[in-house]
Motif scaffolding. Structure first.
Motif, PDB file in Angstrom:
ATOM      1  N   VAL A  12      73.838  40.040  -5.887  1.00 49.76           N
ATOM      2  CA  VAL A  12      72.914  41.172  -5.949  1.00 49.76           C
ATOM      3  C   VAL A  12      72.090  41.141  -4.674  1.00 49.76           C
ATOM      4  CG1 VAL A  12      71.028  42.274  -7.221  1.00 49.76           C
ATOM      5  CG2 VAL A  12      72.826  41.040  -8.467  1.00 49.76           C
ATOM      6  N   PHE A  13      72.106  42.238  -3.919  1.00 55.25           N
ATOM      7  CA  PHE A  13      71.406  42.212  -2.637  1.00 55.25           C
ATOM      8  C   PHE A  13      70.856  43.593  -2.308  1.00 55.25           C
ATOM      9  CE2 PHE A  13      75.874  43.015  -2.092  1.00 55.25           C
ATOM     10  CZ  PHE A  13      75.980  43.947  -1.068  1.00 55.25           C
ATOM     11  N   GLY A  14      70.237  43.711  -1.147  1.00 54.54           N
ATOM     12  CA  GLY A  14      69.587  44.945  -0.728  1.00 54.54           C
ATOM     13  C   GLY A  14      68.384  44.619   0.131  1.00 54.54           C
ATOM     14  N   LYS A  15      67.951  45.608   0.922  1.00 56.15           N
ATOM     15  CA  LYS A  15      66.872  45.340   1.872  1.00 56.15           C
ATOM     16  C   LYS A  15      65.572  44.930   1.190  1.00 56.15           C
ATOM     17  CE  LYS A  15      65.706  50.261   2.233  1.00 56.15           C
ATOM     18  NZ  LYS A  15      65.608  51.433   3.153  1.00 56.15           N
ATOM     19  N   PHE A  16      65.342  45.412  -0.041  1.00 61.91           N
ATOM     20  CA  PHE A  16      64.092  45.070  -0.715  1.00 61.91           C
ATOM     21  C   PHE A  16      64.106  43.657  -1.293  1.00 61.91           C
ATOM     22  CE2 PHE A  16      64.078  49.841  -1.392  1.00 61.91           C
ATOM     23  CZ  PHE A  16      63.238  50.075  -0.319  1.00 61.91           C
ATOM     24  N   SER A  21      63.361  41.458   5.834  1.00 65.19           N
ATOM     25  CA  SER A  21      63.561  42.854   6.219  1.00 65.19           C
ATOM     26  C   SER A  21      62.252  43.573   6.522  1.00 65.19           C
ATOM     27  CB  SER A  21      64.295  43.605   5.106  1.00 65.19           C
ATOM     28  OG  SER A  21      63.452  43.786   3.981  1.00 65.19           O
ATOM     29  N   GLY A  22      61.169  43.077   5.933  1.00 62.10           N
ATOM     30  CA  GLY A  22      59.876  43.741   6.119  1.00 62.10           C
ATOM     31  C   GLY A  22      59.773  45.051   5.359  1.00 62.10           C
TER      32      GLY A  22
END
Length: 220
Positions: A12-16, A21-22
């Motif tokens: 499970v991934f993503g920028k948030f 990622s900031g």
């Protein structure tokens, strides 16, 4: 027989979820969720059917939806894209289970920024069309259309409940027209007053619940 899936190979991934990622999710915007299996025998359709995703937010539970938008294509043939739309700032926890087993690392935390949003206010753009939500004929199908296309991003799935007089019922179907509108069809088993409740994100749309007068004969 259901295929057994190795949950240790699901990511499970993503920028948030990337602390480097900031990026922080904000209220009223899609909070994307990317899920992928590193097992080449598990394609995205099998993976999607095997997953359950729930979000716990500050005093609410935003619904996880699967994205089909062209602007958010799947990264590859084994990655699926989901999202939820937070309406309140604060910590949100995403729990992901595969075939009833919780993934390692779940729940995943999202720190949502922004201001509290009123879901009822957001749903004011929903439009109901057709006389089927006011008048109906018994023993036949009646219908009306719910236009949710102006509510962007979608906050949740459309849910409809029909309650009729004592010992009466109504065969109900919801047709997704795949353009942001939904056709609601129902077949009352007797005349009388029926109550039709239409909700999105557990919130009534404008005018809901609708009181429908069902007669044995209805002029065209």
């Amino acid at each position: 027989m259901q295929m057994a899936i190795d949950i240790n190979k699901i990511k499970v991934f993503g920028k948030f979820l990337d602390p480097n990622s900031g990026k922080k999710p904000t209220t009223g915007k899609k909070c994307l969720i990317l899920i992928r299996s590193d097992d080449e025998s598990v394609d995205k359709s099998v993976l999607k059917r095997s997953l359950t995703c729930t979000v716990d937010g500050p005093n609410n539970k935003p619904e996880v939806l699967w994205s089909t938008a062209i602007a958010e294509p799947d990264i590859d043939e084994r990655t699926i894209v989901g999202y939820f739309v937070p309406t309140k700032p604060g910590k949100h926890k995403l729990t992901v289970k595969c075939q009833g087993k919780k993934l390692s690392g779940s729940p995943y935390e999202y720190d949502v920024a922004g201001e509290c949003l009123d879901i009822s206010k957001l749903l004011e753009k929903v439009i109901v069309m057709g006389r089927g939500y006011e008048l109906g004929k018994a023993f036949t199908y009646n219908q009306f259309v719910v236009d949710c296309s102006m509510v962007q991003p979608p906050l949740g799935n459309l849910k409809v409940h029909v309650k009729g007089p004592e010992r009466a019922a109504a065969n109900l179907s919801i047709i997704d027209n795949e353009n942001g509108t939904f056709t609601i069809r129902y077949k009352p088993t007797s005349p009388g007053t029926y109550i039709i409740q239409v909700k999105i994100a557990e919130t009534d749309i404008p005018g809901s619940p609708f009181q429908v007068r069902v007669t044995e004969f209805l002029s065209s």
